[in-house]
Design a protein around this motif. Structure first.
Motif, PDB file in Angstrom:
ATOM      1  N   VAL A  82      -7.551 -11.018  15.315  1.00 51.87           N
ATOM      2  CA  VAL A  82      -7.660  -9.552  15.385  1.00 51.87           C
ATOM      3  C   VAL A  82      -6.406  -8.873  15.967  1.00 51.87           C
ATOM      4  N   PRO A  83      -5.816  -9.398  17.058  1.00 53.55           N
ATOM      5  CA  PRO A  83      -4.614  -8.700  17.573  1.00 53.55           C
ATOM      6  C   PRO A  83      -3.458  -8.680  16.580  1.00 53.55           C
ATOM      7  N   ARG A  84      -3.524  -9.545  15.547  1.00 48.46           N
ATOM      8  CA  ARG A  84      -2.457  -9.541  14.540  1.00 48.46           C
ATOM      9  C   ARG A  84      -2.932  -8.933  13.223  1.00 48.46           C
ATOM     10  N   ALA A  85      -4.037  -8.168  13.270  1.00 43.70           N
ATOM     11  CA  ALA A  85      -4.648  -7.670  12.045  1.00 43.70           C
ATOM     12  C   ALA A  85      -3.806  -6.607  11.360  1.00 43.70           C
ATOM     13  N   THR A  86      -2.788  -6.136  12.016  1.00 46.91           N
ATOM     14  CA  THR A  86      -1.852  -5.237  11.358  1.00 46.91           C
ATOM     15  C   THR A  86      -0.461  -5.558  11.885  1.00 46.91           C
ATOM     16  N   ASN A  87       0.544  -5.162  11.121  1.00 46.49           N
ATOM     17  CA  ASN A  87       1.879  -5.640  11.432  1.00 46.49           C
ATOM     18  C   ASN A  87       2.899  -4.562  11.098  1.00 46.49           C
ATOM     19  N   ALA A  88       3.691  -4.199  12.082  1.00 45.29           N
ATOM     20  CA  ALA A  88       4.644  -3.108  11.897  1.00 45.29           C
ATOM     21  C   ALA A  88       5.620  -3.405  10.766  1.00 45.29           C
ATOM     22  N   PHE A  89       6.092  -4.642  10.723  1.00 44.29           N
ATOM     23  CA  PHE A  89       7.013  -5.010   9.654  1.00 44.29           C
ATOM     24  C   PHE A  89       6.347  -4.855   8.287  1.00 44.29           C
ATOM     25  N   GLY A  90       5.075  -5.299   8.194  1.00 43.26           N
ATOM     26  CA  GLY A  90       4.348  -5.218   6.932  1.00 43.26           C
ATOM     27  C   GLY A  90       4.188  -3.772   6.470  1.00 43.26           C
ATOM     28  N   ILE A 112      -6.367  -9.821   6.220  1.00 42.67           N
ATOM     29  CA  ILE A 112      -6.676  -8.557   6.896  1.00 42.67           C
ATOM     30  C   ILE A 112      -5.430  -7.700   7.033  1.00 42.67           C
ATOM     31  N   SER A 113      -4.322  -8.336   7.376  1.00 39.60           N
ATOM     32  CA  SER A 113      -3.102  -7.574   7.593  1.00 39.60           C
ATOM     33  C   SER A 113      -2.608  -6.941   6.295  1.00 39.60           C
ATOM     34  N   LEU A 114      -2.733  -7.654   5.171  1.00 40.20           N
ATOM     35  CA  LEU A 114      -2.317  -7.067   3.892  1.00 40.20           C
ATOM     36  C   LEU A 114      -3.120  -5.800   3.611  1.00 40.20           C
ATOM     37  N   LEU A 115      -4.428  -5.868   3.900  1.00 33.14           N
ATOM     38  CA  LEU A 115      -5.286  -4.700   3.665  1.00 33.14           C
ATOM     39  C   LEU A 115      -4.880  -3.534   4.574  1.00 33.14           C
ATOM     40  N   LEU A 116      -4.803  -3.815   5.884  1.00 30.91           N
ATOM     41  CA  LEU A 116      -4.500  -2.740   6.835  1.00 30.91           C
ATOM     42  C   LEU A 116      -3.076  -2.213   6.668  1.00 30.91           C
ATOM     43  N   ASP A 117      -2.131  -3.127   6.449  1.00 27.06           N
ATOM     44  CA  ASP A 117      -0.738  -2.707   6.250  1.00 27.06           C
ATOM     45  C   ASP A 117      -0.631  -1.773   5.051  1.00 27.06           C
ATOM     46  N   SER A 118      -1.306  -2.160   3.949  1.00 31.39           N
ATOM     47  CA  SER A 118      -1.145  -1.382   2.719  1.00 31.39           C
ATOM     48  C   SER A 118      -1.841  -0.023   2.846  1.00 31.39           C
TER      49      SER A 118
END
Lengths: 267, 288
Positions: free
Chosen positions: A137-145, A77-83
């Motif tokens: 869910v709380p980690r579904a996006t990442n500032a560093f990413g 999920i984070s790869l999707l949202l980060d990108s």
């Protein structure tokens, strides 16, 4: 001089590998032999009992699955949202862009532990403690990413977007068919960062899971050690099985991984 | 047209902004607000700066602050110095370079919480293998993790074990950027190995050192995992860190208000360091 150099490197590598080697040795050594005095790096004896017992003494299979779902879920999920976010920040111009970027930078500078207590209250009120969604869910996006991918996307020539745009491609089309296919290495590196970080994390699952059946492996093993008469052979077998996937993944892609860290210098 | 592009851009950002808003920014503001309340489960009472003034007289907080600063002040330079030393050893032609680099980096990819179980075993005051070796070398390790004077050093050692290889990789990258001809010129001018290090390597690695030092210090200030596994903050709180105290007060004793105030002290310290880092590094062109 040469002898000193190799001596120092060998001692360094030996000390670094010591706990990992000891883990493997202890996991296949009968309990009586590993707690004998004086201790030895090669206590002798052989058993596979610890590896068979670990599945019964703690819900190891279940915790392994939890760790896979948690780390895998956050990563995907984070790869999707980060990108998606990184695409907007790197390739588009819109009002508020700087404000969003500053927000991302600010999030990078704040220690994540500060949100634990209020997040615990929030997830409790949502009944999300001891659930996968609460962990993920709380980690579904990442500032560093987002930051990492933005920097990478900026290096892709703009002409490619323009060409696709002239061909009638939408922004999402450019994201999907131009930018993502050209970002394989960056996505793989970031995916590995995310997966390892979450697989290895202790504090997060410790806070948001209270049931043994919902814990991930680091939390499960640490709590098992705290609550029982310490059975080191068993714990070491569990530790080996927990670390093995990460060590294997690292050895497979070590070059890219180390270069990824060297060039970003983050996380 | 412009409005449409703006809408599209925010459509890309929307999932991220929702998650960031609900699960990061809001909890942060909640935490700041909570820190002005005497609050457990339930609504709580506004106490203004009460929690913060209470901190100044609370031995638990002062001990945790002292422990955290001690840990960071000891672990950071040791880890950075080791990282630099190892990077210098591995730079250039070394037989088995790939093996050494991978071996030294390995701790960075494994779970500290899990390896700390092995370290606890190895450092056990009665049957630990490393304890046995240390005693053989004449080192007095007392009662190990149960000994207030020794436990913190063990935690520092484990923290350095975990991170030195990571920082080493950054130094290796930094060393790659130094042109070889600088060394050749220095050698022609008659500089020995020490002078080459002192006059070429060290100054040209200044930025790397600064960067590594700050991220190492920030990581050290957030120490938790090996404390939880090896000492649980003991004996008698001698190894309790700020993050551990936040965990204990906030998530075990449910003193949400007070724990939030402690967390914000940590935010303040880390934020100042991060800001220093960003100001320092935005003044030059960072190559990411």
């Amino acid at each position: 001089m040469r002898v000193l150099k190799y001596g120092a490197l060998l001692v360094g590598a030996g000390l670094v590998l010591l706990p990992l080697v000891w883990m493997v040795v202890a996991s296949i050594t009968p309990e009586a032999a590993i707690v004998r005095y004086p201790p030895s790096l090669l206590p002798g004896g052989f058993t596979t009992d610890h590896y068979t017992q670990i599945w019964e003494r703690i819900p190891f299979g279940r915790q392994f699955l939890n760790t896979v779902v948690f780390a895998g879920g956050v990563t995907a999920i984070s790869l999707l949202l980060d990108s998606l976010a990184a695409y907007a920040l790197a390739r588009m111009d819109f009002p508020g862009k700087n404000a969003v970027f500053v927000l991302i930078l600010l999030l990078l500078m704040i220690p994540p532990q500060v949100t634990l207590v209020p997040l615990f209250q929030l997830l409790s009120s949502l009944d999300w403690i001891n659930t996968y969604q609460g962990l993920i869910v709380p980690r579904a996006t990442n500032a560093f990413g987002i930051f990492f991918l933005r920097q990478y996307f900026l290096t892709i020539p703009r002409e490619l977007d323009e060409a696709a745009r002239i061909d009638g491609s939408s922004e999402f089309g450019i994201y999907r068919r131009v930018i993502l296919p050209l970002s394989g290495p960056a996505l793989l590196t970031l995916g590995l960062f995310h997966f390892m970080y979450n697989w290895n994390d202790l504090l997060w699952p410790l806070v948001f899971t209270t049931e043994t059946d919902m814990q991930t492996l680091p939390a499960g093993l640490a709590l098992f050690m705290g609550e029982h008469v310490i059975e080191y052979g068993l714990l070491m077998a569990g530790a080996v099985l927990t670390l093995l996937p990460m060590v294997a993944a690292f050895l497979l892609v070590q070059r890219r991984f180390i270069e990824g860290i060297a060039t970003t210098g983050m996380k | 047209m412009r409005a449409r592009r703006t809408a599209t851009a925010y459509a890309f950002l929307a999932p991220t902004l929702i998650v960031v808003g609900v699960f990061m920014v809001w909890p942060m503001l909640q935490s700041l607000a909570d820190s002005f309340y005497d609050k457990s489960i339930g609504p709580g009472i506004f106490v203004g700066l009460g929690n913060y003034t209470k901190l100044l007289g609370d031995p638990a907080f002062l001990i945790a602050l002292r422990n955290t600063v001690f840990y960071a002040v000891a672990a950071t330079p040791v880890a950075v110095a080791l990282a630099l030393g190892l990077a210098l050893l591995l730079n250039g032609h070394v037989r088995g370079r790939g093996f050494f680099r991978s071996a030294l980096f390995l701790p960075s990819v494994v779970s500290l919480g899990v390896v700390a179980i092995a370290w606890k075993f190895l450092l056990d005051p009665d049957i630990g293998l490393v304890t046995y070796w240390l005693r053989g070398l004449g080192v007095d390790v007392g009662d190990g993790v149960r000994d207030a004077d020794v436990a913190m050093w063990y935690l520092i050692g484990v923290g350095v074990w975990k991170n030195a290889g990571f920082y080493m990789v950054m130094y290796l990258a930094g060393l790659q950027t130094i042109p070889r001809m600088y060394y050749e010129a220095a050698t022609i001018d008659g500089a020995g190995p020490w002078q080459r290090f002192r006059k070429v390597t060290w100054p040209l690695l200044g930025h790397t050192t600064m960067f590594v030092f700050i991220i190492a210090a920030i990581a050290a200030l957030q120490v938790f995992d090996q404390i939880f596994v090896m000492t649980r903050g003991g004996p008698h709180f001698a190894t309790e860190s700020l993050v551990y105290l936040v965990y204990r007060k906030g998530l075990q004793d449910f003193e949400f208000g007070y724990a939030s105030a402690i967390a914000w002290v940590l935010v303040l310290i880390v934020f100042v360091l991060s800001l220093a880092q960003n100001v320092f590094f935005s003044r030059r062109a960072v190559r990411f």
